[in-house]
Design an enzyme around this catalytic site. Structure first.
Site, PDB file in Angstrom:
ATOM      1  N   TYR A   1       0.713  -1.037   0.001  1.00 60.46           N
ATOM      2  CA  TYR A   1      -0.129   0.078   0.334  1.00 60.46           C
ATOM      3  C   TYR A   1       0.634   1.561  -0.233  1.00 60.46           C
ATOM      4  O   TYR A   1       1.416   0.938   0.942  1.00 60.46           O
ATOM      5  CB  TYR A   1      -0.885  -0.023   1.362  1.00 60.46           C
TER       6      TYR A   1
ATOM      7  N   ARG B   1     -16.063   0.241  -1.450  1.00 55.54           N
ATOM      8  CA  ARG B   1     -15.638   1.027  -1.330  1.00 55.54           C
ATOM      9  C   ARG B   1     -16.053   2.289  -1.667  1.00 55.54           C
ATOM     10  O   ARG B   1     -16.048   3.026  -2.568  1.00 55.54           O
ATOM     11  CB  ARG B   1     -14.741   1.018  -2.866  1.00 55.54           C
TER      12      ARG B   1
END
Length: 347
Positions: free
Chosen positions: A65, A220
């Site tokens: 990430y 999301r």
């Protein structure tokens, strides 16, 4: 009102039959570093601190990430948190994704020597002497899962890892992994519009005593109640490539959200809280707990998510939610085709 005043008194829960004791919600930190456009660093740190202050213990990340940025961010957040909160914090780390300088993904590496290498770098970036739950992000098709899990098991014996997790694997792979070493939890997408695990994966996890850490509980942001048809996405935002956010698919999915909004309004709560509370309502079952990971990047979104813990559903409420968002009603796959190919859970 402070965050602590918003959440109810609650007890910790055990993740699976062999995993750690955790707060019933976890914080997914990915969006603070990658895949959703720029994030505010100061607000990200404040959000992690607020989560710890509210009682959240599980901080979920991946070494890929932001190419390590997220682990460094968590390191800073923990270093600057009160000692008691820092000691309670648990790190859940995914590894194995191979990246390019430009930010692309080129596959996954689950070889034992790669596991040891990834782990060494993560420990350094996190500034910790162990990782609480360690898992490969996607199964490496060229390496038997037994070898990857075996390497993590060696790290457990050495004290560098406390628990072994899995991510996005199917029932057969779960069984093979569990035959090698105890598995604390399976991290996998699960929400009102992503219910594929209910047929085989979830029953298998419960049979084996493996917990579920559910990511994408708001898909999301799609089913958060905050996403609109005319929203402009920032460069690099993953949702710009996600099938569920495209064209007619987006229109159909947001129609589901509006149907869910009516149920939420009848309860006097938000859409996001309804969606999170629905996931919470699916567990615990048979001694195996299901812990939603909320991907809040801001304190206000975190406070909203924590409010879901106050919600209880009647049978009529659950029926109304099911009518608003039936299983299988989502339009579009949850990932682009190339990424779907990497999901052992979909094979």
């Amino acid at each position: 009102m402070t965050t602590n005043e918003k959440i109810p008194t609650t007890t910790m829960t055990t993740l699976g039959s062999t995993g750690p004791s955790v707060f019933p919600l976890g914080l997914g930190c990915m969006g603070m570093s990658a895949l959703y456009g720029e994030a505010d660093r100061a607000e990200s740190l404040a959000t992690i601190h607020a989560a710890l202050d509210a009682g959240i213990t599980l901080l979920d990340t991946g070494d890929f990430y932001g190419m390590g940025h997220n682990e460094l961010l968590i390191n800073e957040a923990l270093r600057t948190a009160p000692a008691a909160a820092r000691e309670r914090a648990l790190t859940s780390v995914k590894f194995g994704a191979l990246r390019t300088v430009e930010g692309g993904f080129t596959g996954y590496d689950g070889r034992p020597e790669a596991v040891r290498n990834f782990l060494a770098y993560s420990l350094q970036r996190l500034g910790r002497d162990h990782i609480d739950i360690y898992r490969i992000a996607r199964v490496d098709p060229d390496v038997p899962i037994e070898e990857t899990v075996g390497a993590i098991a060696e790290a457990v014996q050495a004290g560098h890892v406390r628990h072994i997790g899995l991510s996005e694997v199917g029932a057969e792979t779960m069984r093979r992994a569990a035959a090698v070493a105890p598995i604390s939890d399976l991290q996998i997408e699960y929400s009102l519009i992503s219910r594929g695990i209910e047929e085989e994966i979830l029953p298998t996890a419960r049979e084996l005593g493996i917990g579920i850490t559910a990511y994408g509980v708001l898909s999301r942001g799609l089913i958060s109640g905050h996403f609109t048809r005319d929203r402009a996405l920032a460069p690099g935002d993953f949702r710009g490539m996600s099938p569920r956010f495209q064209g007619d698919n987006l229109d159909r999915n947001l129609d589901l959200v509006e149907a869910l909004r009516k149920v939420a309004e009848d309860k006097g709560v938000s859409v996001a809280q309804t969606a999170i509370a629905w996931v919470l309502a699916q567990g615990p079952r048979q001694g195996v707990d299901l812990v939603p990971l909320v991907g809040a990047r801001r304190r206000d979104r975190l406070a909203e998510a924590l409010g879901a813990m106050d919600i209880t559903f009647s049978a009529a409420d659950l029926a109304a939610i099911e009518e608003a968002v039936p299983a299988g009603a989502a339009a579009g796959e949850r990932y682009p085709e190339a990424q779907m190919a990497h999901l052992d859970s979909e094979h």
